[in-house]
Design an enzyme around this catalytic site. Structure first.
Site, PDB file in Angstrom:
ATOM      1  N   CYS A  76       0.839  -1.190   0.000  1.00 38.70           N
ATOM      2  CA  CYS A  76       0.000   0.000   0.000  1.00 38.70           C
ATOM      3  C   CYS A  76       0.880   1.247   0.000  1.00 38.70           C
ATOM      4  O   CYS A  76       1.788   1.384   0.817  1.00 38.70           O
ATOM      5  CB  CYS A  76      -0.873  -0.041   1.254  1.00 38.70           C
ATOM      6  SG  CYS A  76      -1.313   1.530   1.946  1.00 38.70           S
ATOM      7  N   GLU A  77       0.598   2.156  -0.921  1.00 34.06           N
ATOM      8  CA  GLU A  77       1.458   3.331  -1.038  1.00 34.06           C
ATOM      9  C   GLU A  77       1.178   4.387   0.020  1.00 34.06           C
ATOM     10  O   GLU A  77       1.942   5.322   0.191  1.00 34.06           O
ATOM     11  CB  GLU A  77       1.366   3.934  -2.435  1.00 34.06           C
ATOM     12  CG  GLU A  77       0.061   4.627  -2.756  1.00 34.06           C
ATOM     13  CD  GLU A  77       0.048   5.150  -4.184  1.00 34.06           C
ATOM     14  OE1 GLU A  77       0.845   4.665  -5.003  1.00 34.06           O
ATOM     15  OE2 GLU A  77      -0.760   6.052  -4.468  1.00 34.06           O
ATOM     16  N   HIS A  78       0.094   4.236   0.744  1.00 32.08           N
ATOM     17  CA  HIS A  78      -0.207   5.222   1.791  1.00 32.08           C
ATOM     18  C   HIS A  78       0.502   4.908   3.100  1.00 32.08           C
ATOM     19  O   HIS A  78       0.770   5.808   3.892  1.00 32.08           O
ATOM     20  CB  HIS A  78      -1.720   5.282   2.032  1.00 32.08           C
ATOM     21  CG  HIS A  78      -2.487   5.739   0.835  1.00 32.08           C
ATOM     22  ND1 HIS A  78      -3.728   5.255   0.499  1.00 32.08           N
ATOM     23  CD2 HIS A  78      -2.161   6.631  -0.129  1.00 32.08           C
ATOM     24  CE1 HIS A  78      -4.141   5.833  -0.627  1.00 32.08           C
ATOM     25  NE2 HIS A  78      -3.205   6.660  -1.014  1.00 32.08           N
ATOM     26  N   HIS A  79       0.768   3.625   3.352  1.00 36.40           N
ATOM     27  CA  HIS A  79       1.352   3.238   4.637  1.00 36.40           C
ATOM     28  C   HIS A  79       2.600   2.379   4.512  1.00 36.40           C
ATOM     29  O   HIS A  79       3.195   1.997   5.515  1.00 36.40           O
ATOM     30  CB  HIS A  79       0.316   2.467   5.474  1.00 36.40           C
ATOM     31  CG  HIS A  79      -0.950   3.229   5.737  1.00 36.40           C
ATOM     32  ND1 HIS A  79      -2.051   3.165   4.910  1.00 36.40           N
ATOM     33  CD2 HIS A  79      -1.279   4.087   6.739  1.00 36.40           C
ATOM     34  CE1 HIS A  79      -3.013   3.941   5.389  1.00 36.40           C
ATOM     35  NE2 HIS A  79      -2.564   4.517   6.497  1.00 36.40           N
ATOM     36  N   GLN A 117      -5.229  -0.511  -4.234  1.00 39.47           N
ATOM     37  CA  GLN A 117      -5.907  -1.669  -4.826  1.00 39.47           C
ATOM     38  C   GLN A 117      -6.769  -1.303  -6.037  1.00 39.47           C
ATOM     39  O   GLN A 117      -6.777  -2.014  -7.038  1.00 39.47           O
ATOM     40  CB  GLN A 117      -6.763  -2.350  -3.752  1.00 39.47           C
ATOM     41  CG  GLN A 117      -7.453  -3.614  -4.256  1.00 39.47           C
ATOM     42  CD  GLN A 117      -8.270  -4.304  -3.170  1.00 39.47           C
ATOM     43  OE1 GLN A 117      -7.962  -4.189  -1.992  1.00 39.47           O
ATOM     44  NE2 GLN A 117      -9.312  -4.997  -3.571  1.00 39.47           N
ATOM     45  N   HIS A 145      -5.840  -5.656   3.874  1.00 36.55           N
ATOM     46  CA  HIS A 145      -4.849  -4.584   3.992  1.00 36.55           C
ATOM     47  C   HIS A 145      -4.315  -4.530   5.421  1.00 36.55           C
ATOM     48  O   HIS A 145      -5.066  -4.248   6.354  1.00 36.55           O
ATOM     49  CB  HIS A 145      -5.483  -3.230   3.628  1.00 36.55           C
ATOM     50  CG  HIS A 145      -5.822  -3.113   2.167  1.00 36.55           C
ATOM     51  ND1 HIS A 145      -5.199  -2.220   1.333  1.00 36.55           N
ATOM     52  CD2 HIS A 145      -6.711  -3.806   1.397  1.00 36.55           C
ATOM     53  CE1 HIS A 145      -5.684  -2.359   0.101  1.00 36.55           C
ATOM     54  NE2 HIS A 145      -6.610  -3.306   0.125  1.00 36.55           N
ATOM     55  N   CYS A 147      -2.564  -2.333   6.775  1.00 34.87           N
ATOM     56  CA  CYS A 147      -2.681  -0.985   7.354  1.00 34.87           C
ATOM     57  C   CYS A 147      -4.037  -0.789   8.013  1.00 34.87           C
ATOM     58  O   CYS A 147      -4.192   0.075   8.874  1.00 34.87           O
ATOM     59  CB  CYS A 147      -2.426   0.084   6.298  1.00 34.87           C
ATOM     60  SG  CYS A 147      -3.536   0.021   4.883  1.00 34.87           S
TER      61      CYS A 147
HETATM   62 ZN    ZN Z   1      -2.695   1.625   3.583  1.00 39.85          ZN
END
Ligand code: ZN
Length: 187
Positions: A76-79, A117, A145, A147
């Protein structure tokens, strides 16, 4: 190609940031281990699925092809945390098909990079349309996920489902229903 020295340096800073002693025995090799691991986890960057999907062969029948339960692991690119699950890919050929292993290879190319995703789902569908030019393609990803589940935002084991429909699948609820019915079949 990742810059291993930058990653090693960043991991050292990260460890210091959470209050760790970067010189203790258990952590001594960690920056180097992560740098080498990232080389593999992000090996899909800068590539597309053109190579696997360009080898097509002709068929007489244009019946729907479904490859389900393709296991994937992505980040995941956010976390910068893993998300992982299964991809299900269907398409209706227009006289041409690809080997089933090439569909799994396409998933792999898009999983091995920083992702969200929904985007990954669309990218797989778009690559199929681009290289195979089928009448339509449909991709469903179901993933857990870390995260979300590790932080208690969602219960462990909960799945995020994303769908991308292209071509004849796009505005045809009956075809989409046919796809989901085939997904539910055993085996
Ligand atoms: Zn994430």
């Amino acid at each position: 190609m990742v810059d291993q020295e930058k990653i090693r340096e960043a991991v050292r800073l990260l460890l210091e940031g959470i209050g760790e002693d970067v010189t203790r025995e258990g952590l001594a090799e960690t920056p180097d281990r992560i740098a080498r691991m990232y080389e593999e986890l992000f090996s899909g960057m800068g590539t597309d699925a053109g190579e696997p999907l360009s080898r097509v062969f002709s068929v007489d029948s244009n019946e729907m092809v479904l490859e389900k339960d393709i296991v994937f692991y992505s980040m995941c690119e956010h976390h910068l945390m893993p998300f992982y699950g299964k991809a299900h890919i269907a398409y209706i050929p227009d006289g041409r098909v690809v080997g089933l292993s090439k569909l799994a290879r396409t998933v792999e190319v898009y999983a091995r990079r920083l992702q969200i995703q929904e985007r990954m789902t669309g990218q797989i569908a778009d690559e199929l349309m681009r290289y195979l030019a089928p009448q339509g393609a449909m991709v469903v990803l179901e993933a857990e996920h870390m995260c979300m589940t590790m932080r208690g935002v969602k219960k462990p084991g909960s799945k995020t489902v994303s769908v991308a429909a292209r071509g004849v699948f796009k505005d045809n609820p009956l075809l989409q229903e046919h796809f989901f019915a085939m997904l539910r079949l055993q085996g």
